[in-house]
Write a protein that holds these residues in place. Structure first.
Motif, PDB file in Angstrom:
ATOM      1  N   THR A 503       0.826  -1.212   0.000  1.00  0.00           N
ATOM      2  CA  THR A 503       0.000   0.000   0.000  1.00  0.00           C
ATOM      3  C   THR A 503       0.859   1.262   0.000  1.00  0.00           C
ATOM      4  O   THR A 503       0.607   2.207  -0.757  1.00  0.00           O
ATOM      5  CB  THR A 503      -0.932   0.014   1.227  1.00  0.00           C
ATOM      6  N   MET A 504       1.899   1.269   0.822  1.00  0.00           N
ATOM      7  CA  MET A 504       2.664   2.496   1.034  1.00  0.00           C
ATOM      8  C   MET A 504       3.820   2.663   0.044  1.00  0.00           C
ATOM      9  O   MET A 504       4.171   3.799  -0.300  1.00  0.00           O
ATOM     10  CB  MET A 504       3.194   2.532   2.476  1.00  0.00           C
ATOM     11  N   LEU A 505       4.430   1.544  -0.376  1.00  0.00           N
ATOM     12  CA  LEU A 505       5.615   1.648  -1.245  1.00  0.00           C
ATOM     13  C   LEU A 505       5.458   0.938  -2.586  1.00  0.00           C
ATOM     14  O   LEU A 505       6.367   0.973  -3.409  1.00  0.00           O
ATOM     15  CB  LEU A 505       6.845   1.077  -0.522  1.00  0.00           C
ATOM     16  N   GLN A 506       4.314   0.288  -2.798  1.00  0.00           N
ATOM     17  CA  GLN A 506       4.032  -0.448  -4.044  1.00  0.00           C
ATOM     18  C   GLN A 506       5.089  -1.522  -4.337  1.00  0.00           C
ATOM     19  O   GLN A 506       5.483  -1.743  -5.486  1.00  0.00           O
ATOM     20  CB  GLN A 506       3.922   0.513  -5.248  1.00  0.00           C
ATOM     21  N   LEU A 507       5.573  -2.200  -3.279  1.00  0.00           N
ATOM     22  CA  LEU A 507       6.514  -3.303  -3.461  1.00  0.00           C
ATOM     23  C   LEU A 507       5.759  -4.629  -3.418  1.00  0.00           C
ATOM     24  O   LEU A 507       4.817  -4.801  -2.653  1.00  0.00           O
ATOM     25  CB  LEU A 507       7.583  -3.285  -2.357  1.00  0.00           C
ATOM     26  N   GLU A 508       6.191  -5.573  -4.246  1.00  0.00           N
ATOM     27  CA  GLU A 508       5.544  -6.878  -4.323  1.00  0.00           C
ATOM     28  C   GLU A 508       6.148  -7.842  -3.286  1.00  0.00           C
ATOM     29  O   GLU A 508       7.193  -7.561  -2.687  1.00  0.00           O
ATOM     30  CB  GLU A 508       5.690  -7.455  -5.732  1.00  0.00           C
ATOM     31  N   GLU A 509       5.503  -8.990  -3.124  1.00  0.00           N
ATOM     32  CA  GLU A 509       5.911  -9.944  -2.093  1.00  0.00           C
ATOM     33  C   GLU A 509       7.353 -10.414  -2.275  1.00  0.00           C
ATOM     34  O   GLU A 509       8.108 -10.525  -1.306  1.00  0.00           O
ATOM     35  CB  GLU A 509       4.977 -11.164  -2.089  1.00  0.00           C
ATOM     36  N   ASP A 510       7.761 -10.713  -3.527  1.00  0.00           N
ATOM     37  CA  ASP A 510       9.120 -11.217  -3.741  1.00  0.00           C
ATOM     38  C   ASP A 510      10.159 -10.159  -3.375  1.00  0.00           C
ATOM     39  O   ASP A 510      11.244 -10.475  -2.860  1.00  0.00           O
ATOM     40  CB  ASP A 510       9.305 -11.696  -5.184  1.00  0.00           C
ATOM     41  N   GLU A 511       9.848  -8.879  -3.619  1.00  0.00           N
ATOM     42  CA  GLU A 511      10.775  -7.793  -3.260  1.00  0.00           C
ATOM     43  C   GLU A 511      10.861  -7.642  -1.741  1.00  0.00           C
ATOM     44  O   GLU A 511      11.944  -7.415  -1.180  1.00  0.00           O
ATOM     45  CB  GLU A 511      10.303  -6.483  -3.890  1.00  0.00           C
ATOM     46  N   ILE A 512       9.708  -7.796  -1.084  1.00  0.00           N
ATOM     47  CA  ILE A 512       9.687  -7.713   0.381  1.00  0.00           C
ATOM     48  C   ILE A 512      10.478  -8.868   0.975  1.00  0.00           C
ATOM     49  O   ILE A 512      11.290  -8.686   1.897  1.00  0.00           O
ATOM     50  CB  ILE A 512       8.234  -7.730   0.900  1.00  0.00           C
ATOM     51  N   ASP A 513      10.252 -10.061   0.437  1.00  0.00           N
ATOM     52  CA  ASP A 513      10.967 -11.248   0.941  1.00  0.00           C
ATOM     53  C   ASP A 513      12.472 -11.109   0.747  1.00  0.00           C
ATOM     54  O   ASP A 513      13.264 -11.548   1.600  1.00  0.00           O
ATOM     55  CB  ASP A 513      10.463 -12.505   0.233  1.00  0.00           C
ATOM     56  N   GLU A 514      12.878 -10.509  -0.344  1.00  0.00           N
ATOM     57  CA  GLU A 514      14.316 -10.289  -0.598  1.00  0.00           C
ATOM     58  C   GLU A 514      14.927  -9.393   0.479  1.00  0.00           C
ATOM     59  O   GLU A 514      16.025  -9.672   0.999  1.00  0.00           O
ATOM     60  CB  GLU A 514      14.503  -9.667  -1.981  1.00  0.00           C
ATOM     61  N   ILE A 515      14.218  -8.294   0.803  1.00  0.00           N
ATOM     62  CA  ILE A 515      14.706  -7.382   1.848  1.00  0.00           C
ATOM     63  C   ILE A 515      14.797  -8.115   3.185  1.00  0.00           C
ATOM     64  O   ILE A 515      15.811  -8.046   3.892  1.00  0.00           O
ATOM     65  CB  ILE A 515      13.776  -6.162   1.973  1.00  0.00           C
ATOM     66  N   MET A 516      13.735  -8.854   3.521  1.00  0.00           N
ATOM     67  CA  MET A 516      13.692  -9.531   4.813  1.00  0.00           C
ATOM     68  C   MET A 516      14.766 -10.613   4.922  1.00  0.00           C
ATOM     69  O   MET A 516      15.338 -10.841   6.006  1.00  0.00           O
ATOM     70  CB  MET A 516      12.305 -10.132   5.021  1.00  0.00           C
ATOM     71  N   GLU A 517      15.053 -11.286   3.816  1.00  0.00           N
ATOM     72  CA  GLU A 517      16.094 -12.319   3.838  1.00  0.00           C
ATOM     73  C   GLU A 517      17.455 -11.704   4.136  1.00  0.00           C
ATOM     74  O   GLU A 517      18.247 -12.251   4.914  1.00  0.00           O
ATOM     75  CB  GLU A 517      16.124 -13.051   2.489  1.00  0.00           C
ATOM     76  N   HIS A 518      17.740 -10.546   3.539  1.00  0.00           N
ATOM     77  CA  HIS A 518      19.002  -9.849   3.822  1.00  0.00           C
ATOM     78  C   HIS A 518      19.053  -9.396   5.276  1.00  0.00           C
ATOM     79  O   HIS A 518      20.112  -9.433   5.918  1.00  0.00           O
ATOM     80  CB  HIS A 518      19.151  -8.637   2.900  1.00  0.00           C
ATOM     81  N   VAL A 519      17.904  -8.957   5.831  1.00  0.00           N
ATOM     82  CA  VAL A 519      17.868  -8.501   7.232  1.00  0.00           C
ATOM     83  C   VAL A 519      18.248  -9.650   8.161  1.00  0.00           C
ATOM     84  O   VAL A 519      19.055  -9.478   9.090  1.00  0.00           O
ATOM     85  CB  VAL A 519      16.469  -7.949   7.587  1.00  0.00           C
ATOM     86  N   THR A 520      17.667 -10.825   7.935  1.00  0.00           N
ATOM     87  CA  THR A 520      17.955 -11.964   8.817  1.00  0.00           C
ATOM     88  C   THR A 520      19.422 -12.378   8.742  1.00  0.00           C
ATOM     89  O   THR A 520      20.000 -12.811   9.732  1.00  0.00           O
ATOM     90  CB  THR A 520      17.069 -13.178   8.451  1.00  0.00           C
ATOM     91  N   LYS A 521      20.017 -12.218   7.575  1.00  0.00           N
ATOM     92  CA  LYS A 521      21.418 -12.623   7.400  1.00  0.00           C
ATOM     93  C   LYS A 521      22.389 -11.612   8.004  1.00  0.00           C
ATOM     94  O   LYS A 521      23.466 -11.989   8.494  1.00  0.00           O
ATOM     95  CB  LYS A 521      21.739 -12.797   5.915  1.00  0.00           C
ATOM     96  N   GLU A 522      22.044 -10.341   7.986  1.00  0.00           N
ATOM     97  CA  GLU A 522      23.025  -9.294   8.309  1.00  0.00           C
ATOM     98  C   GLU A 522      22.876  -8.709   9.705  1.00  0.00           C
ATOM     99  O   GLU A 522      23.783  -8.020  10.179  1.00  0.00           O
ATOM    100  CB  GLU A 522      22.931  -8.179   7.262  1.00  0.00           C
TER     101      GLU A 522
END
Length: 757
Positions: A503-522
């Motif tokens: 709603t706020m940034l017009q990002l799709e699920e795969d883009e969100i998952d990519e960000i979250m995967e990097h967060v968990t790793k770093e």
């Protein structure tokens, strides 16, 4: 003194050489203002005049008592004039803000209590033989101080009370203090008087009192009850209700922070970096030179910029090099971030889980920065510090209430309790406002403080401030991301995160998952670069799997719950209909006589009271008929109560059949009935009463009684030309007319308005 010229600095000889210009006040050595000096001079002049007057009075009192009395009255007038001039100068002083340093929190209720107690002890009745006036007070339980000049407040609130207290007809004074909407309202009124009361508020003292309260941002007004009302702005309290150890004391957190004494302090280097951040003329060299002065900060900064999180191919070996590669703003922001982290504890007592707090904070920071980079926003470093510090206000609560606040955070993470709402309820301020206040005291860049303030409510950010809007949105989303990684209810949080990102940034699920995967790793690695040893979140793939299982279960639960809701809705609708029917029946029973089904005695008086008020307001007619069954006791004794009840029911039906729609019939009690006839004059009411009497006489009202065996006596009274003041009087007059009818032989109608000759 005969001149009409007002005193000025020139004609009162107030100059720098007079010895008065440099006077210091008794409190704190503050130099006296012009108005204060002028008041001192006038007071001395009047004191000298009064002393001379006293000497003259003493000299002639033994020889001429009358002259002594005249001089005594003159001395009193002089004293009164001096008091009024002194008051005027005090208000002028207050207006010029020369008393600003003397304002302090004043407990209004306590001051009023002292004045009342003093008055009741020492002020005698105004006239010999008078009763002593009673003063009654009512105060709120909550203390709500008001910032005022205490001496002037005591003077003018006392004047308001005494003004009413000493009025001769006043026997009872009521002082009501109410606290509502951060305002304290004092109402002083005469509650009971003996005789005519006319309080004159038109005097110079009233003008002075009104002006004083006006200068204190208060409002003094006269009231219709001849009392006065004073509305004062109370000091907004941010004090928590419970202390950590005693469960009784109060700690005003905001006050401690604003005073700065209990606030975590930044290093001198950090302060200098902040100053450079707000200085538009500062250069990259200035930033580098300041950071280099602190070897520890330099080492930690170089460690961070050389970490895999930044991924530079070649090692950065100096701060100037870091500034050249990352940019001045990025290095400055990172330096502030390191300085802030040094200010707060990494761990502490077991009462609060610092480990959990910091791992969530670092996860938020990384999420914030990665999202900014994903969107191509050039605020990555600001986003990092915004995500890291958005909940810094929580650490201020922890300083005072580690155990209690720790329990509250667990409820927030586990049950989703409204954290800000609970904080506001307990302490009067939430962690977002508290963090904003800390950053304001540190003079941090405004955008960072405002991001903390708005991070739970991005929709409240002004639309025209696009940079703040972006940074707040990033912080808001990063906070939800930390809940996905560390809370138990991961499914619900993941669903919320995806919806908000879309709603706020017009990002799709795969883009969100990519960000979250990097967060968990770093998260764990980046925290170590900042010398924080924390545990990173679980693998994101595992988190996704658990979240999807939870979401599937939630969907099944939702379907089952939806079916249950449909069933419960039908049951509720059925129950509502039954309740409505029962309520209508109950409402009817409350106002109805059970035997005759006419209105009952209580409802009769409600009806006639309303109808009388309408008739009096519009000057309409209103008539009342009172009816009494003749010899009803003999009917009961001869035929029994069952037949007596049958007679009462029959007469009730006769009454209903004899009146118009809009008229009212009631069983007044026993064998008495009453009829209300709106818009009906006395002659018309007499016709109705006679028709009812004849109808009863000509009817068989019971199987065991012949026609004419039961008769009634009726009395009529009408409201015409404002001849009656109250509805109850109208009923009493109709009742008197019934008595007249019985005395005249029964079975007849008599009107109180037109009695027989």
């Amino acid at each position: 003194m005969g001149s009409n010229t007002l005193p000025t600095a020139k004609n009162m000889n107030i100059t720098t050489n007079s010895g008065l210009a440099g006077d210091k006040s008794a409190s704190g050595g503050k130099e006296k203002g012009y108005s204060v000096k002028l008041a001192d001079i006038i007071e001395r002049i009047f004191q000298n005049i009064l002393q001379d007057s006293r000497k003259i009075i003493n000299a002639i009192s033994t020889k001429n008592a009358e002259a002594a009395n005249i001089l005594e009255l003159q001395a009193q007038k002089i004293g009164s004039i001096e008091d009024k001039i002194s008051s005027i100068l005090q208000l002028q002083t207050l207006e010029h803000d020369e008393f600003a340093h003397t304002r302090e929190p004043v407990d209004v209720c306590e001051e009023i209590s002292l004045i009342v107690n003093n008055l009741q002890k020492i002020v005698p009745p105004q006239h010999a033989g008078d009763k002593k006036t009673i003063i009654e007070t009512r105060f709120p339980e909550e203390k709500s101080p008001v910032k005022l000049n205490k001496n002037l407040f005591q003077k003018w609130i006392r004047w308001c009370i005494v003004k009413i207290y000493q009025e001769k007809p006043v026997l009872h004074v009521f002082i009501d203090v109410l606290y509502q909407n951060n305002e304290l309202t004092v109402h002083i009124s005469p509650k009971r008087v003996s005789g005519q009361l006319e309080i004159s508020w038109k005097s110079i003292d009233w003008l002075l009192a009104h002006r004083y309260f006006e200068l204190e941002n208060c409002n003094l007004t006269r009231q219709k009850d001849q009392g006065v009302e004073i509305v004062m702005p109370a000091i907004i309290q941010y004090a928590p209700q419970i202390s950590e150890h005693t469960d009784k004391g109060k700690i005003d957190i905001l006050q401690k922070i604003s005073e700065g004494g209990d606030l975590p302090t930044l290093s001198p280097i950090a302060v200098r970096i902040i100053n450079l951040a707000t200085d538009e003329t500062s250069s990259a060299k200035d930033i580098a030179d300041v950071i280099t002065l602190d070897p520890a900060l330099t080492a930690r900064l170089l460690k961070v910029v050389n970490s895999p999180f930044y991924g530079f191919a070649n090692e950065i070996t100096s701060i100037p090099q870091a500034v050249a590669i990352l940019g001045m703003k990025a290095v400055r922001t990172l330096s502030l971030c390191i300085s802030i982290l040094e200010t707060f504890p990494l761990d502490g007592e077991s009462k609060f889980d610092y480990q959990d707090f910091w791992q969530r904070s670092f996860a938020s920071a990384i999420s914030c920065k990665l999202t900014a980079q994903k969107l191509g926003l050039h605020i990555a470093e600001e986003a990092f510090i915004a995500g890291l510090t958005q909940n810094i206000g929580s650490l201020i609560f922890v300083r005072y209430f580690p155990e209690r606040y720790g329990r509250l955070l667990k409820r927030y993470y586990g049950d989703g309790v409204d954290l800000s709402g609970v904080e506001e309820k307990i302490w009067g301020i939430d962690h977002a406002k508290l963090g904003h206040e800390v950053f304001s005291q540190w003079k941090m860049p405004m955008i960072l403080g405002e991001t903390i303030l708005y991070h739970h409510a991005p929709e409240t950010v002004p639309e025209d401030n696009t940079k703040l809007k972006k940074l707040v949105t990033l912080a808001y989303l990063s906070d939800i991301a930390s809940h996905v990684l560390y809370d138990e209810n991961k499914g619900a949080n993941l669903h919320k995160l995806r919806e908000e990102y879309k709603t706020m940034l017009q990002l799709e699920e795969d883009e969100i998952d990519e960000i979250m995967e990097h967060v968990t790793k770093e998260t764990e690695t980046v925290a170590k670069d900042f010398d924080f040893n924390i545990h990173g979140p679980a693998d994101y793939a595992q988190i996704l799997q658990n979240a999807n299982i939870e979401l599937a279960r939630i969907n099944l639960d939702y379907e089952q719950m939806n079916r249950e809701l449909v069933i419960q809705k039908k049951r509720a609708e059925k129950l509502t209909n039954e309740l409505q029917k029962a309520n209508k029946l109950l409402a009817k029973e409350v106002i109805t006589d059970g035997l005759t089904k006419l209105y009952n005695h209580r409802f009769f008086y409600e009806l006639i009271s309303k109808e009388f008020a309408t008739a009096k307001r519009h000057n309409h007619y209103l008539s009342c008929i009172m009816i009494d069954i003749d010899y009803f006791k003999q009917i009961n004794d001869t035929y029994g109560h069952r037949e007596g009840d049958a007679v009462l029911k029959s007469i009730g039906r006769k009454l209903i059949g004899s009146i118009r729609e809009g008229d009212f019939a009631a069983r007044y009690g026993g064998e008495e009935f009453a009829i209300i006839l709106p818009n009906t004059n006395c002659k018309e009411a007499e016709v109705v009463a006679e028709r009812i009497r004849k109808n009863v006489e000509d009817s068989v009202l019971s199987e065991k009684m012949q026609k004419g065996k039961v008769t009634i006596s009726a009395g009529v009274a009408s409201f015409e030309n404002q001849n009656v003041n109250k509805s109850v009087e109208l009923v009493q007059l109709a009742d008197k007319a019934v008595y007249m009818a019985k005395k005249a032989g029964r079975n007849r109608v008599i009107s109180y308005n037109h009695p027989p000759e």
